[in-house]
Design a protein around this motif. Structure first.
Motif, PDB file in Angstrom:
ATOM      1  N   TRP A  14     -34.114 -25.642  11.488  1.00 41.04           N
ATOM      2  CA  TRP A  14     -33.842 -24.250  11.836  1.00 41.04           C
ATOM      3  C   TRP A  14     -34.223 -23.303  10.716  1.00 41.04           C
ATOM      4  O   TRP A  14     -34.618 -22.152  10.985  1.00 41.04           O
ATOM      5  N   ASN A  15     -34.111 -23.721   9.459  1.00 38.59           N
ATOM      6  CA  ASN A  15     -34.595 -22.877   8.362  1.00 38.59           C
ATOM      7  C   ASN A  15     -36.096 -22.641   8.500  1.00 38.59           C
ATOM      8  O   ASN A  15     -36.580 -21.529   8.317  1.00 38.59           O
ATOM      9  N   ASP A  16     -36.842 -23.681   8.829  1.00 35.99           N
ATOM     10  CA  ASP A  16     -38.292 -23.568   8.992  1.00 35.99           C
ATOM     11  C   ASP A  16     -38.686 -22.767  10.233  1.00 35.99           C
ATOM     12  O   ASP A  16     -39.724 -22.106  10.252  1.00 35.99           O
ATOM     13  N   TYR A  17     -37.875 -22.816  11.268  1.00 38.83           N
ATOM     14  CA  TYR A  17     -38.191 -22.232  12.574  1.00 38.83           C
ATOM     15  C   TYR A  17     -37.558 -20.850  12.775  1.00 38.83           C
ATOM     16  O   TYR A  17     -37.798 -20.187  13.776  1.00 38.83           O
ATOM     17  N   ALA A  18     -36.774 -20.378  11.829  1.00 38.38           N
ATOM     18  CA  ALA A  18     -35.969 -19.165  12.001  1.00 38.38           C
ATOM     19  C   ALA A  18     -36.795 -17.945  12.379  1.00 38.38           C
ATOM     20  O   ALA A  18     -36.462 -17.232  13.334  1.00 38.38           O
ATOM     21  N   ASP A  19     -37.866 -17.661  11.652  1.00 35.75           N
ATOM     22  CA  ASP A  19     -38.666 -16.467  11.941  1.00 35.75           C
ATOM     23  C   ASP A  19     -39.258 -16.494  13.346  1.00 35.75           C
ATOM     24  O   ASP A  19     -39.172 -15.516  14.078  1.00 35.75           O
ATOM     25  N   VAL A  20     -39.847 -17.617  13.708  1.00 39.37           N
ATOM     26  CA  VAL A  20     -40.463 -17.744  15.032  1.00 39.37           C
ATOM     27  C   VAL A  20     -39.412 -17.615  16.122  1.00 39.37           C
ATOM     28  O   VAL A  20     -39.589 -16.876  17.101  1.00 39.37           O
ATOM     29  N   PHE A  21     -38.287 -18.301  15.966  1.00 43.72           N
ATOM     30  CA  PHE A  21     -37.228 -18.235  16.972  1.00 43.72           C
ATOM     31  C   PHE A  21     -36.717 -16.806  17.124  1.00 43.72           C
ATOM     32  O   PHE A  21     -36.563 -16.300  18.238  1.00 43.72           O
ATOM     33  N   SER A  22     -36.470 -16.145  16.001  1.00 42.35           N
ATOM     34  CA  SER A  22     -35.941 -14.784  16.032  1.00 42.35           C
ATOM     35  C   SER A  22     -36.889 -13.816  16.714  1.00 42.35           C
ATOM     36  O   SER A  22     -36.465 -12.970  17.510  1.00 42.35           O
ATOM     37  N   GLN A  23     -38.166 -13.935  16.426  1.00 39.83           N
ATOM     38  CA  GLN A  23     -39.144 -12.985  16.952  1.00 39.83           C
ATOM     39  C   GLN A  23     -39.578 -13.278  18.387  1.00 39.83           C
ATOM     40  O   GLN A  23     -39.897 -12.359  19.132  1.00 39.83           O
ATOM     41  N   GLU A  24     -39.595 -14.558  18.781  1.00 38.57           N
ATOM     42  CA  GLU A  24     -40.208 -14.892  20.055  1.00 38.57           C
ATOM     43  C   GLU A  24     -39.289 -15.506  21.110  1.00 38.57           C
ATOM     44  O   GLU A  24     -39.625 -15.481  22.288  1.00 38.57           O
ATOM     45  N   PHE A  25     -38.147 -16.060  20.703  1.00 38.44           N
ATOM     46  CA  PHE A  25     -37.354 -16.811  21.680  1.00 38.44           C
ATOM     47  C   PHE A  25     -35.884 -16.405  21.804  1.00 38.44           C
ATOM     48  O   PHE A  25     -35.281 -16.637  22.840  1.00 38.44           O
ATOM     49  N   GLU A  26     -35.307 -15.816  20.784  1.00 39.04           N
ATOM     50  CA  GLU A  26     -33.867 -15.545  20.826  1.00 39.04           C
ATOM     51  C   GLU A  26     -33.469 -14.656  21.994  1.00 39.04           C
ATOM     52  O   GLU A  26     -32.431 -14.851  22.614  1.00 39.04           O
ATOM     53  N   SER A  78     -28.098 -22.623   9.475  1.00 42.28           N
ATOM     54  CA  SER A  78     -29.329 -22.252   8.779  1.00 42.28           C
ATOM     55  C   SER A  78     -29.146 -21.023   7.891  1.00 42.28           C
ATOM     56  O   SER A  78     -28.794 -19.945   8.368  1.00 42.28           O
ATOM     57  N   GLU A  79     -29.431 -21.196   6.618  1.00 41.38           N
ATOM     58  CA  GLU A  79     -29.395 -20.061   5.692  1.00 41.38           C
ATOM     59  C   GLU A  79     -30.409 -18.998   6.094  1.00 41.38           C
ATOM     60  O   GLU A  79     -30.154 -17.799   5.983  1.00 41.38           O
ATOM     61  N   SER A  80     -31.578 -19.443   6.572  1.00 35.91           N
ATOM     62  CA  SER A  80     -32.632 -18.496   6.978  1.00 35.91           C
ATOM     63  C   SER A  80     -32.187 -17.650   8.166  1.00 35.91           C
ATOM     64  O   SER A  80     -32.485 -16.448   8.227  1.00 35.91           O
ATOM     65  N   MET A  81     -31.494 -18.264   9.118  1.00 36.34           N
ATOM     66  CA  MET A  81     -30.991 -17.500  10.265  1.00 36.34           C
ATOM     67  C   MET A  81     -29.982 -16.453   9.815  1.00 36.34           C
ATOM     68  O   MET A  81     -30.038 -15.291  10.246  1.00 36.34           O
ATOM     69  N   VAL A 105     -22.986 -18.687   6.572  1.00 34.51           N
ATOM     70  CA  VAL A 105     -23.605 -20.008   6.700  1.00 34.51           C
ATOM     71  C   VAL A 105     -22.476 -21.022   6.782  1.00 34.51           C
ATOM     72  O   VAL A 105     -21.618 -21.087   5.886  1.00 34.51           O
ATOM     73  N   ALA A 106     -22.445 -21.798   7.868  1.00 34.70           N
ATOM     74  CA  ALA A 106     -21.382 -22.788   8.035  1.00 34.70           C
ATOM     75  C   ALA A 106     -21.816 -23.871   9.012  1.00 34.70           C
ATOM     76  O   ALA A 106     -22.588 -23.617   9.937  1.00 34.70           O
ATOM     77  N   ASP A 107     -21.292 -25.053   8.801  1.00 38.21           N
ATOM     78  CA  ASP A 107     -21.506 -26.198   9.684  1.00 38.21           C
ATOM     79  C   ASP A 107     -20.386 -26.201  10.722  1.00 38.21           C
ATOM     80  O   ASP A 107     -19.216 -26.358  10.367  1.00 38.21           O
ATOM     81  N   SER A 108     -20.734 -26.041  11.978  1.00 41.63           N
ATOM     82  CA  SER A 108     -19.715 -25.947  13.037  1.00 41.63           C
ATOM     83  C   SER A 108     -18.892 -27.222  13.184  1.00 41.63           C
ATOM     84  O   SER A 108     -17.846 -27.216  13.817  1.00 41.63           O
ATOM     85  N   GLU A 109     -19.345 -28.321  12.576  1.00 39.87           N
ATOM     86  CA  GLU A 109     -18.595 -29.580  12.615  1.00 39.87           C
ATOM     87  C   GLU A 109     -17.550 -29.656  11.513  1.00 39.87           C
ATOM     88  O   GLU A 109     -16.705 -30.552  11.516  1.00 39.87           O
TER      89      GLU A 109
END
Length: 195
Positions: A14-26, A78-81, A105-109
């Motif tokens: 998710w750190n690697d995918y954050a920009d793409v997800f935010s701009q195109e899919f969220e 994800s820190e990036s998110m 930033v937190a782990d939901s588990e």
């Protein structure tokens, strides 16, 4: 296909995918997520805990609707998110002090920083099927919810039995977007296997 096996791999993805997800899919997830929040009656809650907030579009929308007195925490692994979410929030001066809200930033588990019995509502839009251990997430939700608290999640479903996918497919067709109809949702995998 080799699926991601642990929380660190999921975080890296998710750190690697954050920009793409935010701009195109969220935005695609926003309508079903808003339906979930209406079903959970967020307008009647005094304290709200969100997991898997991504880059914050849902939270930022909700901040415009909620009274200033509401305690509202939005988390993502994800820190990036979270960085993107805080950037979006700071860019909207009207939201900065709207409620008692934080992106964290937190782990939901593992939500050790949250006290027992401290929230009215616990929810996650399109996240429970992506975590390493959904049972741990549910146990944490149970622990931090007050007596009578509400919990809700949206999940991906199979295209042939889920109206959300039918709506999305029709919208894609209307705007001339070619959609992969063989996919039934998001599957996390290593970058190497995706290339």
């Amino acid at each position: 296909m080799t699926t991601l096996k642990n929380t660190e791999q999921i975080k890296e993805y998710w750190n690697d995918y954050a920009d793409v997800f935010s701009q195109e899919f969220e935005y695609i997830n926003l309508e079903p997520a808003l339906t979930l929040t209406r079903m959970l009656k967020l307008n009647k809650a005094h304290s709200i805990f969100e997991v898997g907030c991504a880059s914050g579009d849902l939270a930022l929308y909700l901040l415009q609707q909620l009274p200033k007195s509401v305690k509202f925490i939005s988390t993502d692994l994800s820190e990036s998110m979270i960085e993107l979410a805080n950037h979006k929030k700071s860019g909207n001066k009207g939201l900065a002090n709207k409620t008692n809200h934080k992106f964290i930033v937190a782990d939901s588990e593992n939500l050790d920083f949250v006290s027992d019995n401290s929230f009215d509502v616990f929810f996650g839009a399109f996240v429970i099927h992506l975590v390493n251990n959904p049972v741990k997430v549910l146990k944490e939700a149970h622990r931090i919810l007050k007596m009578g608290g509400r919990i809700g999640f949206t999940v991906q479903g199979k295209e042939d039995t889920c109206s959300f996918f039918n709506i999305s497919t029709l919208a894609f067709k209307k705007f001339g977007i070619e959609a992969n109809t063989k996919s039934s949702g998001i599957a996390l995998d290593t970058k190497e296997s995706l290339t």
